[in-house]
Design an enzyme around this catalytic site. Sequence first.
Site, PDB file in Angstrom:
ATOM      1  CE  LYS A 124      40.024  38.342  46.349  1.00  0.00           C
ATOM      2  NZ  LYS A 124      40.084  39.290  47.482  1.00  0.00           N
TER       3      LYS A 124
HETATM    4  N1  GLU Z   1      43.268  40.827  48.348  1.00  0.00           N
HETATM    5  C1  GLU Z   1      43.061  41.848  49.332  1.00  0.00           C
HETATM    6  C2  GLU Z   1      41.645  41.848  49.833  1.00  0.00           C
HETATM    7  O1  GLU Z   1      40.948  40.864  49.748  1.00  0.00           O
HETATM    8  C3  GLU Z   1      43.555  43.211  48.857  1.00  0.00           C
HETATM    9  C4  GLU Z   1      42.851  43.790  47.686  1.00  0.00           C
HETATM   10  C5  GLU Z   1      43.528  45.039  47.142  1.00  0.00           C
HETATM   11  O2  GLU Z   1      44.457  45.527  47.759  1.00  0.00           O
HETATM   12  O3  GLU Z   1      43.098  45.496  46.079  1.00  0.00           O
HETATM   13  O4  GLU Z   1      41.197  42.791  50.416  1.00  0.00           O
END
Ligand code: GLU
Length: 434
Positions: free
Chosen positions: A120
Amino acid sequence: MTGQTSTVLDELGFRYEPDSLYQQVISDVLDTGQQIDLPHQLQLILAQPKNEIMVHYPVQMDDGHYRLFKGYRVQHNNILGPYKGGIRFHPDVSLDHVKALAVLMTMKCALARLPLGGAKGGVQVDSRAVSYDELRRMTRRFTSALGDNIGPNHDIPAPDVGTNAQVMAWIADTYINLSDARSRFTGQAVVTGKPVSFNGSHGREQATGQGLVYIVTELLPELGIEVDGCSFSVIGYGNVGSWAARLFAQHGAKLRAVMDHTGAIHHDAELDTVALAEHVEKTGGVAGFVNSESISVEQFYRLELDLMIPAALEQMITDKEAAWVGAKVLAEGANAPTTPEGDRLLREKGVTILPAILCNAGGVSVSYMEWRQNRDAVQWEPNRVQEELRFYMNAAAQRVKLAAHKYNTDLRTAAYAAALEHVGQVYALRGIFP
Ligand code: GLU
């Protein structure tokens, strides 16, 4: 530390911080690890992210002055494949939150059996308070500051709170421009959630909401709730909340109330989900929507509905809000919207919680499809994406149900158990280097 995780977190020298989201999430994950007899060395590995990258970088603002931004990328685990997870632009971004969200990505990808790890990122900024040009410069400079820490075979960001397809297009373009000539073509796969016309995937924008709707339409009937006519409320009417509401309404469900940073609105019969999305797009929030009455936060939570979908930020439902909750089922669209105390109280009240790593796995599942499309230099038809997403979500739901039965536990613990079993199997096969 208290609880079953004390051995692992004490061993690593953690000092107990009750407000740390990371400690809340990792304690839950490691408690589940204990329950399923995950080997101690794997618990140690999972207890901390592999890499925590922090960058500070200057950006010239429109009025000529320079502002220094702080950005993060936390890479939690890559035993299953390249790191994967969103990038968030929000003033409350902190290392603690980004670490917690990275662990949840490891769990989410493992539960959905995607060949991807968990990561993240984020930048401390209010994306609504900067201009379009400032946002572009800030995004490009963050991408260059991250350098080789991201890459199509290494770590693949995606949208999250405060970022969107345009931001992903800038990240991809910056990365491609910084790549050497031979790897330029493959550079586009460095991020997912790009605009469809710039090698994004059909269905990615609505994927998280769509995935959540697949989960609730599958599980609600088993909880004795008819989908047609199901009354529901939503917290946050951004990408996840608004798509979940619009798509769920197509099944005959009735949106009764929505709350966001501008206030809470309610309608006795049904709010128009599509018109509300247009209103939010135009005005920035749900307040003032025609054909609705404004209600207080407490009134919002106390509404006696079939389903509530928290789709905003983390830790919104503490014990205070949990005491008010009048819904029978909570489907977590946001990551970690419920604090441990809130969670405990809701379970005592008999509220069924459909956990985040199941409910919001649709976004990363379609991200995975986008990444595959980019690697093959193709674009799939929307129906193919839909079908595959339905398959991934249903398979994940089955795994959670099986684990709940096998370990005789609640659905959050079951979801972590189903994810950790897979991580454990892959570690057992690969071993720990060297
Ligand atoms: N930000 C989204 C999540 O928390 C998508 C992550 C992604 O598609 O890599 O799942």
